[in-house]
Scaffold this motif. Structure first.
Motif, PDB file in Angstrom:
ATOM      1  N   GLN A   1       0.812  -1.210   0.000  1.00  0.00           N
ATOM      2  CA  GLN A   1       0.000   0.000   0.000  1.00  0.00           C
ATOM      3  C   GLN A   1       0.849   1.265   0.000  1.00  0.00           C
ATOM      4  N   ASN A   2       2.080   1.152   0.431  1.00  0.00           N
ATOM      5  CA  ASN A   2       2.920   2.331   0.591  1.00  0.00           C
ATOM      6  C   ASN A   2       3.749   2.593  -0.665  1.00  0.00           C
ATOM      7  N   TYR A   3       3.067   2.843  -1.769  1.00  0.00           N
ATOM      8  CA  TYR A   3       3.769   3.177  -3.007  1.00  0.00           C
ATOM      9  C   TYR A   3       2.983   4.255  -3.741  1.00  0.00           C
ATOM     10  N   THR A   4       3.623   4.891  -4.709  1.00  0.00           N
ATOM     11  CA  THR A   4       2.981   5.936  -5.506  1.00  0.00           C
ATOM     12  C   THR A   4       3.142   5.619  -6.983  1.00  0.00           C
ATOM     13  N   LYS A   5       2.039   5.720  -7.689  1.00  0.00           N
ATOM     14  CA  LYS A   5       2.078   5.620  -9.142  1.00  0.00           C
ATOM     15  C   LYS A   5       1.093   6.658  -9.681  1.00  0.00           C
ATOM     16  N   LEU A   6       1.582   7.552 -10.508  1.00  0.00           N
ATOM     17  CA  LEU A   6       0.693   8.563 -11.075  1.00  0.00           C
ATOM     18  C   LEU A   6       1.113   8.903 -12.499  1.00  0.00           C
ATOM     19  N   THR A   7       0.191   9.505 -13.235  1.00  0.00           N
ATOM     20  CA  THR A   7       0.436   9.889 -14.626  1.00  0.00           C
ATOM     21  C   THR A   7      -0.014  11.321 -14.844  1.00  0.00           C
ATOM     22  N   ALA A   8       0.893  12.154 -15.320  1.00  0.00           N
ATOM     23  CA  ALA A   8       0.550  13.531 -15.674  1.00  0.00           C
ATOM     24  C   ALA A   8       0.293  13.612 -17.171  1.00  0.00           C
ATOM     25  N   MET A   9      -0.815  14.246 -17.538  1.00  0.00           N
ATOM     26  CA  MET A   9      -1.138  14.493 -18.949  1.00  0.00           C
ATOM     27  C   MET A   9      -0.740  15.933 -19.266  1.00  0.00           C
ATOM     28  N   VAL A  10       0.099  16.095 -20.263  1.00  0.00           N
ATOM     29  CA  VAL A  10       0.680  17.405 -20.544  1.00  0.00           C
ATOM     30  C   VAL A  10       0.429  17.793 -22.003  1.00  0.00           C
ATOM     31  N   GLY A  11       0.169  19.079 -22.218  1.00  0.00           N
ATOM     32  CA  GLY A  11       0.139  19.592 -23.590  1.00  0.00           C
ATOM     33  C   GLY A  11      -1.235  19.715 -24.190  1.00  0.00           C
ATOM     34  N   GLY A  12      -1.534  18.855 -25.168  1.00  0.00           N
ATOM     35  CA  GLY A  12      -2.775  19.000 -25.914  1.00  0.00           C
ATOM     36  C   GLY A  12      -2.802  20.340 -26.622  1.00  0.00           C
ATOM     37  N   SER A  13      -3.912  21.048 -26.508  1.00  0.00           N
ATOM     38  CA  SER A  13      -4.031  22.357 -27.163  1.00  0.00           C
ATOM     39  C   SER A  13      -3.064  23.378 -26.576  1.00  0.00           C
ATOM     40  N   LEU A  14      -2.557  23.121 -25.363  1.00  0.00           N
ATOM     41  CA  LEU A  14      -1.614  24.055 -24.739  1.00  0.00           C
ATOM     42  C   LEU A  14      -0.264  24.051 -25.447  1.00  0.00           C
ATOM     43  N   TYR A  15      -0.008  23.022 -26.256  1.00  0.00           N
ATOM     44  CA  TYR A  15       1.219  22.975 -27.056  1.00  0.00           C
ATOM     45  C   TYR A  15       1.110  23.821 -28.329  1.00  0.00           C
ATOM     46  N   ASN A  16      -0.114  24.203 -28.700  1.00  0.00           N
ATOM     47  CA  ASN A  16      -0.338  24.830 -29.999  1.00  0.00           C
ATOM     48  C   ASN A  16      -0.245  26.354 -29.912  1.00  0.00           C
ATOM     49  N   ASP A  17       0.413  26.957 -30.910  1.00  0.00           N
ATOM     50  CA  ASP A  17       0.450  28.415 -30.958  1.00  0.00           C
ATOM     51  C   ASP A  17      -0.788  28.941 -31.684  1.00  0.00           C
ATOM     52  N   ALA A  18      -0.845  30.250 -31.903  1.00  0.00           N
ATOM     53  CA  ALA A  18      -2.026  30.871 -32.509  1.00  0.00           C
ATOM     54  C   ALA A  18      -2.302  30.349 -33.915  1.00  0.00           C
ATOM     55  N   ASN A  19      -1.270  29.836 -34.580  1.00  0.00           N
ATOM     56  CA  ASN A  19      -1.428  29.303 -35.935  1.00  0.00           C
ATOM     57  C   ASN A  19      -1.651  27.792 -35.955  1.00  0.00           C
ATOM     58  N   GLY A  20      -1.759  27.195 -34.765  1.00  0.00           N
ATOM     59  CA  GLY A  20      -2.001  25.762 -34.682  1.00  0.00           C
ATOM     60  C   GLY A  20      -0.748  24.908 -34.722  1.00  0.00           C
ATOM     61  N   LYS A  21       0.427  25.529 -34.782  1.00  0.00           N
ATOM     62  CA  LYS A  21       1.673  24.768 -34.828  1.00  0.00           C
ATOM     63  C   LYS A  21       2.033  24.272 -33.436  1.00  0.00           C
ATOM     64  N   GLN A  22       2.444  23.001 -33.350  1.00  0.00           N
ATOM     65  CA  GLN A  22       2.772  22.399 -32.064  1.00  0.00           C
ATOM     66  C   GLN A  22       4.205  22.723 -31.647  1.00  0.00           C
ATOM     67  N   HIS A  23       4.368  23.038 -30.364  1.00  0.00           N
ATOM     68  CA  HIS A  23       5.696  23.277 -29.791  1.00  0.00           C
ATOM     69  C   HIS A  23       5.824  22.374 -28.565  1.00  0.00           C
ATOM     70  N   ILE A  24       6.511  21.250 -28.733  1.00  0.00           N
ATOM     71  CA  ILE A  24       6.582  20.229 -27.691  1.00  0.00           C
ATOM     72  C   ILE A  24       7.950  20.288 -27.010  1.00  0.00           C
ATOM     73  N   PRO A  25       7.992  20.559 -25.701  1.00  0.00           N
ATOM     74  CA  PRO A  25       9.277  20.589 -24.989  1.00  0.00           C
ATOM     75  C   PRO A  25       9.935  19.211 -24.991  1.00  0.00           C
ATOM     76  N   ASN A  26      11.241  19.172 -24.759  1.00  0.00           N
ATOM     77  CA  ASN A  26      11.939  17.890 -24.717  1.00  0.00           C
ATOM     78  C   ASN A  26      11.629  17.150 -23.417  1.00  0.00           C
ATOM     79  N   GLU A  27      12.128  15.935 -23.315  1.00  0.00           N
ATOM     80  CA  GLU A  27      11.816  15.083 -22.165  1.00  0.00           C
ATOM     81  C   GLU A  27      12.249  15.712 -20.846  1.00  0.00           C
ATOM     82  N   GLU A  28      13.455  16.218 -20.799  1.00  0.00           N
ATOM     83  CA  GLU A  28      13.972  16.789 -19.553  1.00  0.00           C
ATOM     84  C   GLU A  28      13.118  17.959 -19.078  1.00  0.00           C
ATOM     85  N   GLN A  29      12.758  18.853 -20.000  1.00  0.00           N
ATOM     86  CA  GLN A  29      11.970  20.023 -19.631  1.00  0.00           C
ATOM     87  C   GLN A  29      10.551  19.628 -19.216  1.00  0.00           C
ATOM     88  N   THR A  30       9.969  18.653 -19.925  1.00  0.00           N
ATOM     89  CA  THR A  30       8.607  18.221 -19.605  1.00  0.00           C
ATOM     90  C   THR A  30       8.537  17.612 -18.209  1.00  0.00           C
TER      91      THR A  30
END
Length: 547
Positions: free
Chosen positions: A431-460
């Motif tokens: 019982q004494n463990y942690t497992k979680l998943t963060a969902m990142v990005g989606g539309s928040l990755y997109n600029d005003a023109n719809g182009k995706q800007h995805i940070p690298n693994e370390e930054q994410t």
């Protein structure tokens, strides 16, 4: 899901492109319904199931651990879930099914408020009162009691954004930017200002047009539902009744299964959700009329006489290191169970009209970041739940859509079928463990023109650590000691923009007309809803039309 499909001739040949949930279940259903039909399923991926990915690995102590790098649960109340679970039971996989009860911690959901505190989505009177006194509820109470007085929309307006509809009906954009933006970021990874009201909140959309207000529509539907429940309390839904009939199922058993599944808000599988596509693949392999190819389909066209569909594909004869060659195969029908952007590539040289429309369907990319700590539970007891979502109104430089508490879900799982043998794994016992998943990005990755800007693994991962410190108060020491897994689900979700239903209807009509009903479309881009059960139900319905 197409409505004008025609019955296949005797001994027909069918090609299915895509080994995700849509392609697998369509192949399984059609293969059983029509033993005379020869089906070829093309899946170039190393595993079945598309974005479902239960990854078996080891922790820092060299102990086995399963990480969900995609979806992890089913809705309990769903026609598609009934079909999935009945099929799993028929495959003798019932011991894998796990349920989550309505009173379990995993059925609690949270939203982050402007002060970065987790507030529970109301599921009782005390939590409702607490929510109403939080800034997240701004405009909700006054909007609800005055909604019925507001003027209905001009019927000439065919569609609008979810945010526009909510703002008009409830008199404030706060409702959309708080509660609803969090909810739909979790489902669609998109912004309520972009999402189609007709597609995403269809009940609200049609209630206003039919009754003049959402409140009046809700009351009318509640009254009608009460009458129908009295009249048809034991009647199966239309698609479940269809499933029962075509496979000669025992109606009483299916009815009992449906009622039991409806008791649970969520279901999962022991060993991870990948057990579902793995089980269907095993069953498909046993069907004598189905062949599985790992070759990549590169184009689709009609034969010279236009009486067949032709698929061109790259084959390596199972040897990845050998040089590949082009092969072609003719079919009486082709099922395209892949994303719209992939369909566009298949017909880019042969049907520019449909390609142009398919290219209008943009996509969102979601990064999944998993954290596993084998010897410490860092999730605060008061926040034990399914997880939390972050609304548009929240300051969110980390671009995190939400966080799923996988360890809480696993600890809440109970066997769907009672058994005397031990059902817990070493991991769920600890019982004494942690497992979680963060969902990142989606539309928040997109600029005003719809182009995706995805940070690298370390930054994410750094961004996720920052969010967990802010929202859960987790220490940096605990976060740095954890095991991190990074997955980019590139273009995994269609953007259900304003006018989406009309666009996909137009595409489906063109496909029917241009290919003389010899092509059908599956997958999330063309299903009634966004969930796995929705895709499965659509696969069953289309398979029966070809039957």
């Amino acid at each position: 899901m197409l409505s004008q499909l025609i019955k296949l001739p005797t001994n027909a040949k069918v090609g299915v492109v895509g080994g995700g949930i849509s392609g697998l279940t369509f192949t399984y259903f059609l293969g059983k319904l029509r033993p005379d039909v020869e089906i070829t399923l093309f899946n170039p991926e190393s595993r079945p199931g598309g974005w479902i990915n239960s990854w078996d690995t080891h922790d820092k102590n060299n102990q086995p651990v399963m990480i969900e790098r995609g979806p992890r649960t089913f809705r309990g109340v769903s026609d598609g879930t009934v079909m999935i679970m009945d099929s799993m039971l028929e495959m003798n996989k019932g011991d894998l099914i796990r349920s989550i009860s309505k009173d379990s911690n995993a059925d609690k959901k949270f939203i982050v408020d402007p002060k970065n505190k987790l507030v529970q989505v109301p599921n009782s009177f005390p939590t409702l009162m607490k929510f109403f006194f939080n800034p997240l509820s701004k405009g909700l109470f006054s909007g609800m009691i005055t909604e019925w007085t507001r003027k209905p929309i001009d019927p000439q307006i065919k569609d609008e954004s979810v945010l526009s509809l909510l703002t008009r009906r409830y008199g404030s954009s706060a409702i959309g930017r708080n509660l609803f933006s969090a909810l739909y970021r979790g489902i669609y990874a998109d912004d309520v200002g972009n999402l189609s009201a007709q597609k995403v909140v269809g009940k609200l959309y049609y209630d206003e047009r039919k009754y003049g207000s959402i409140t009046k529509g809700s009351i009318s539907r509640w009254r009608n539902k009460s009458k129908k429940e009295d009249e048809n309390k034991d009647k199966l839904s239309e698609s479940v009744a269809l499933y029962t009939r075509v496979f000669n199922k025992d109606e009483n058993k299916i009815r009992a299964l449906s009622k039991r599944l409806a008791q649970f808000p969520m279901l999962g599988l022991k060993g991870g959700l990948s057990q579902f596509p793995n089980a269907f693949k095993e069953a498909i392999v046993k069907l004598p009329n189905v062949s599985l190819l790992t070759d990549n389909v590169t184009s689709m066209n009609q034969s010279v006489k236009k009486d067949k569909m032709v698929l061109e594909y790259m084959t390596t004869n199972g040897n990845k290191s050998s040089s590949s060659k082009n092969s072609i195969k003719e079919f009486d029908h082709v099922r395209l169970a892949i994303a719209p952007n992939k369909i566009s590539k298949l017909i880019s040289r042969t049907n520019p009209k449909i390609k142009e429309k398919l290219d209008m369907i943009n996509t969102n990319t979601v990064t999944l970041v998993n954290l596993f700590i084998p010897d410490k539970d860092i999730i605060p007891q008061k926040n034990n739940g399914f997880g939390y979502l972050i609304p548009e109104s929240n300051n969110n430089p980390e671009k995190v859509l939400g966080v799923i508490f996988d360890s809480v879900i696993e600890k809440s799982f109970k066997p769907f079928i009672e058994t005397k043998s031990p059902t817990t794994t070493l991991q769920s016992q600890a019982q004494n463990y942690t497992k979680l998943t963060a969902m990142v990005g989606g539309s928040l990755y997109n600029d005003a023109n719809g182009k995706q800007h995805i940070p690298n693994e370390e930054q994410t991962i750094e961004n996720v650590k920052s969010a967990l410190q802010k929202h859960l108060g987790t220490s940096r020491e605990d976060l740095d000691a954890g095991q991190w897994v990074y997955t980019v689900a590139k273009d995994c979700l269609p953007q259900f923009k304003i006018g989406y239903n009309d666009l996909t209807k137009s595409i489906e009509e063109d496909v029917i007309n241009d290919y003389s009903s010899k092509v059908s479309l599956g997958g999330m881009g063309f299903s009634k809803g966004p969930g796995i059960p929705d895709v499965v139900a659509d696969a069953l319905i289309d398979a029966t039309k070809l039957q």
